[in-house]
Scaffold this active site. Structure first.
Site, PDB file in Angstrom:
ATOM      1  N   GLU A  80       0.861  -1.195   0.000  1.00 47.39           N
ATOM      2  CA  GLU A  80       0.000   0.000   0.000  1.00 47.39           C
ATOM      3  C   GLU A  80       0.884   1.227   0.000  1.00 47.39           C
ATOM      4  O   GLU A  80       2.111   1.141   0.136  1.00 47.39           O
ATOM      5  CB  GLU A  80      -0.933  -0.028   1.218  1.00 47.39           C
ATOM      6  CG  GLU A  80      -1.977  -1.129   1.126  1.00 47.39           C
ATOM      7  CD  GLU A  80      -2.902  -1.141   2.326  1.00 47.39           C
ATOM      8  OE1 GLU A  80      -3.748  -0.246   2.421  1.00 47.39           O
ATOM      9  OE2 GLU A  80      -2.759  -2.038   3.162  1.00 47.39           O
TER      10      GLU A  80
ATOM     11  N   HIS B 290      -9.128   9.196   3.179  1.00 48.61           N
ATOM     12  CA  HIS B 290      -8.694   8.127   2.273  1.00 48.61           C
ATOM     13  C   HIS B 290      -8.883   8.626   0.846  1.00 48.61           C
ATOM     14  O   HIS B 290      -9.944   9.152   0.515  1.00 48.61           O
ATOM     15  CB  HIS B 290      -9.509   6.861   2.509  1.00 48.61           C
ATOM     16  CG  HIS B 290      -8.875   5.638   1.923  1.00 48.61           C
ATOM     17  ND1 HIS B 290      -8.825   5.427   0.569  1.00 48.61           N
ATOM     18  CD2 HIS B 290      -8.239   4.589   2.493  1.00 48.61           C
ATOM     19  CE1 HIS B 290      -8.187   4.278   0.335  1.00 48.61           C
ATOM     20  NE2 HIS B 290      -7.815   3.760   1.494  1.00 48.61           N
TER      21      HIS B 290
ATOM     22  N   ARG C 164      -0.705   8.337   1.677  1.00 52.33           N
ATOM     23  CA  ARG C 164      -2.114   8.679   1.531  1.00 52.33           C
ATOM     24  C   ARG C 164      -2.378  10.184   1.498  1.00 52.33           C
ATOM     25  O   ARG C 164      -3.230  10.660   0.755  1.00 52.33           O
ATOM     26  CB  ARG C 164      -2.827   8.047   2.724  1.00 52.33           C
ATOM     27  CG  ARG C 164      -4.259   7.895   2.588  1.00 52.33           C
ATOM     28  CD  ARG C 164      -4.748   6.975   3.656  1.00 52.33           C
ATOM     29  NE  ARG C 164      -4.541   5.585   3.329  1.00 52.33           N
ATOM     30  CZ  ARG C 164      -4.815   4.584   4.144  1.00 52.33           C
ATOM     31  NH1 ARG C 164      -5.295   4.835   5.346  1.00 52.33           N
ATOM     32  NH2 ARG C 164      -4.630   3.344   3.779  1.00 52.33           N
TER      33      ARG C 164
ATOM     34  N   HIS D  26     -11.408   9.212   6.838  1.00 50.60           N
ATOM     35  CA  HIS D  26     -11.084   7.802   7.052  1.00 50.60           C
ATOM     36  C   HIS D  26     -10.546   7.509   8.441  1.00 50.60           C
ATOM     37  O   HIS D  26     -10.931   6.521   9.047  1.00 50.60           O
ATOM     38  CB  HIS D  26     -10.057   7.396   5.997  1.00 50.60           C
ATOM     39  CG  HIS D  26      -9.658   5.947   6.037  1.00 50.60           C
ATOM     40  ND1 HIS D  26     -10.569   4.926   5.878  1.00 50.60           N
ATOM     41  CD2 HIS D  26      -8.444   5.351   6.192  1.00 50.60           C
ATOM     42  CE1 HIS D  26      -9.938   3.758   5.936  1.00 50.60           C
ATOM     43  NE2 HIS D  26      -8.652   3.987   6.155  1.00 50.60           N
TER      44      HIS D  26
ATOM     45  N   ARG E 138      -0.977   8.756   9.069  1.00 52.89           N
ATOM     46  CA  ARG E 138      -0.776   7.334   9.355  1.00 52.89           C
ATOM     47  C   ARG E 138      -0.358   6.561   8.108  1.00 52.89           C
ATOM     48  O   ARG E 138      -0.960   6.722   7.036  1.00 52.89           O
ATOM     49  CB  ARG E 138      -2.070   6.733   9.912  1.00 52.89           C
ATOM     50  CG  ARG E 138      -1.987   5.245  10.187  1.00 52.89           C
ATOM     51  CD  ARG E 138      -3.266   4.736  10.816  1.00 52.89           C
ATOM     52  NE  ARG E 138      -4.391   4.885   9.929  1.00 52.89           N
ATOM     53  CZ  ARG E 138      -4.764   3.987   9.018  1.00 52.89           C
ATOM     54  NH1 ARG E 138      -4.069   2.870   8.862  1.00 52.89           N
ATOM     55  NH2 ARG E 138      -5.818   4.202   8.267  1.00 52.89           N
TER      56      ARG E 138
HETATM   57  C1  SIN Z   1      -7.162   0.457   2.770  1.00 52.84           C
HETATM   58  O1  SIN Z   1      -7.412  -0.735   2.679  1.00 52.84           O
HETATM   59  O2  SIN Z   1      -6.910   1.176   1.807  1.00 52.84           O
HETATM   60  C2  SIN Z   1      -7.187   1.097   4.125  1.00 52.84           C
HETATM   61  C3  SIN Z   1      -6.105   0.554   4.953  1.00 52.84           C
HETATM   62  C4  SIN Z   1      -5.827   1.490   6.088  1.00 52.84           C
HETATM   63  O3  SIN Z   1      -6.580   2.422   6.347  1.00 52.84           O
HETATM   64  O4  SIN Z   1      -4.797   1.327   6.732  1.00 52.84           O
END
Ligand code: SIN
Length: 527
Positions: free
Chosen positions: A118, A232, A280, A339, A374
């Site tokens: 991610e 998010h 993010r 988020h 985060r």
């Molecule tokens: C996601 O699955 O994109 C969210 C994961 C997260 O908020 O850490």
């Protein structure tokens, strides 16, 4: 006057990953544990987590806890507490092993757990379950493994932490029938999750109404880093939606999905060398800039090239199907949505707050792991590690002579509570991605005008009051921080300012008024 009374050694508020982990550990050590939860036990944010758990298990060549720490520090915009982070991430392996030993099933390829990647991670280190249903599996396993001795009070809302001059002595609660009660206990753990109810759309479920922040402030604990509200980048865009927006997990980008404007231009082209896998805050900021420049209400996530995408991401596929989009054949409409709260109740890495008898763990808390932004999939790990530790710590704290509890009186009188829809609209306009002094002040004015005194005698009233206090905390801290850093993006101060480097902002409540100060200064007063 209370209409019922109960007693416990530990009262846990919330039934997500942190709360259930703590409850299980404390119960296994012989404590009488009561879990108070507003809805069904599995209705919290944990269940909706998709991507996975970021953890170094030692089986990926070249990945180390040091590397995970470095990625967390880089994502967190200079405000991550390195010692706390090393401690928490270094404990991840044992916590995940324990969770697996209690029945949690993660996706695997042969004998090894599968991994995805991610934003902000330098490598593929995120384990997952059910493809994109990691939180649901974690919640299922923790509930199934919860010792039978733990009492779960569903449909009960925490009204106030009861305390005397020196320590916590219990929790005041209202049930769905409107009966007030008190659970007398020498230890209370807040594990209430997030603050999504501050905004019109959030990936959080309806229970995420900042209750834990309000409970902590009322008990005399400090909050910190609350201006860092994480949006998010890719919630499913459903026109006119108010409430929980389906998440479109970042792991899709980890598997090759690509963000494009409606014109087909790459959203992250020329924005960041990490492209779609930038942290993010960077991606949410880039999408927000595209929406402002083009006037569009969404961008597109093209996942058509992700191998076997429907099987690998069944939750996202179902959400897309519900709006008539086949993610295997057409791009997904997405836009940012609230988020995660990067800040929260100030605790150490065992969940201890500055108030004797009060612990906090999970999203409600601020251990220093997240800083200004985060890192993806660090939250389930933090909830697991700190939740377990808090349960152990409470048991250790109660092992000696028990404190004498002074019976608390139920909360009487009224507290300020704003009209929720007005508050959410105002926060979404003035305190989301891209804020400025005028917008923050206007938001405060709108909320104040929509606020009136309410008795805390129903779940809705408790939630509205908590949201009102939490909005005040976010607005106060966001107004104070005259720079852009992490997910606090100010259009009137668009750059990071080194004078703020290393400075966290604390918010406390004194005599009904919120106070803002550098965290170092505030801590003494808050305890
Ligand atoms: C996601 O699955 O994109 C969210 C994961 C997260 O908020 O850490």
């Amino acid at each position: 006057m209370s209409t019922w009374a109960a007693a416990a050694d530990l009262v846990v508020v919330g039934s997500g990953v942190a709360g259930l982990s703590a409850a299980a550990e404390a119960s296994r050590r012989g404590l009488r544990v009561v879990v108070v939860t507003k809805d069904a036990p599995d209705e919290g944010s944990t269940r909706w987590a998709q991507g996975g758990i970021a953890v170094v298990l030692g089986d990926i060549v070249g990945d180390t806890v040091d590397a995970h720490v470095a990625d967390t520090l880089a994502a967190g915009g200079g405000l991550v507490d390195e010692a706390a982070t090393r401690d928490l991430l270094g404990s991840g392996r044992a916590a995940v092993q324990d969770l697996r030993s209690r029945g949690a099933l993660f996706d695997s390829t042969g004998p090894r757990l599968s991994r995805t990647r991610e934003g902000g991670h330098g490598t593929t280190r995120v384990i997952h379950a059910g493809g994109d249903a990691t939180g649901a599996e974690v919640e299922r396993a923790l509930l199934a493994a919860l010792p039978g001795e733990v009492t779960v009070l569903s449909g009960h809302t925490a009204v106030a932490v009861v305390r005397d001059r020196t320590r916590v002595s219990g929790l005041e609660v209202v049930d769905d029938a409107g009966r007030l009660g008190t659970v007398a206990a020498p230890a209370v753990l807040l594990a209430t999750g997030g603050i999504g109810g501050l905004y019109e759309t959030s990936t959080n479920p309806a229970v995420a109404t900042a209750d834990g922040w309000a409970l902590a402030l009322g008990a005399g604990a400090a909050l910190a880093d609350v201006e860092f509200v994480q949006f998010h980048p890719t919630a499913l865009h459903v026109p006119g939606l108010v409430g929980r927006a389906p998440l479109v997990t970042e792991a899709l980008r980890g598997e090759g999905a690509h963000l494009v404007e409606l014109s087909g231009r790459g959203v992250m082209d020329d924005v960041d060398p990490r492209g779609d896998l930038a942290p993010r805050d960077v991606v949410a900021g880039a999408i927000t800039a595209v929406l402002a420049r083009t006037g569009a209400d969404h961008v597109l996530l093209d996942a058509t090239g992700v191998p076997d995408v429907r099987r690998r991401f069944p939750t996202v596929a179902a959400s897309c199907d519900a709006i008539g989009v086949d993610l295997a054949r057409e791009p997904i409409p997405v836009r940012p949505a609230q988020h995660y709260a990067c800040g929260g109740v100030v605790t150490d890495t065992t969940g201890r707050t500055g108030v004797p008898g009060l612990w906090a763990a999970g999203e409600v808390a601020r251990t220093g792991l997240h800083g200004a932004n985060r890192l993806a999939s660090n939250s389930l790990l933090e909830g697991l590690v700190v939740g377990r530790r808090a349960g152990v710590d409470v048991a250790a704290a109660l092992a000696g002579p028990r404190p004498v509890l002074v019976a608390g009186e139920p909360v009487v009188g009224t507290v300020p509570a704003a009209d929720r829809a007005t508050l959410q609209r105002a926060m979404s306009r003035g305190a989301a991605v891209g804020r400025d002094a005028a917008g923050l002040a206007a938001t405060s004015d709108v909320i104040e005008a929509a606020t009136s005194p309410r008795a805390l005698d129903t779940r809705a009233a408790v939630e509205d009051a908590a949201l009102t206090l939490a909005a005040g905390a976010v607005l106060a801290a966001a107004g104070w921080r005259t720079e852009s850093r992490g997910c606090h993006l100010r259009s009137d101060f668009p750059r990071r300012d080194d004078r703020w480097q290393g400075t966290s902002i604390a918010v406390t409540l004194d005599d009904g008024a919120l106070h803002v100060a550098p965290l170092d200064t505030a801590l003494g007063g808050a305890a």
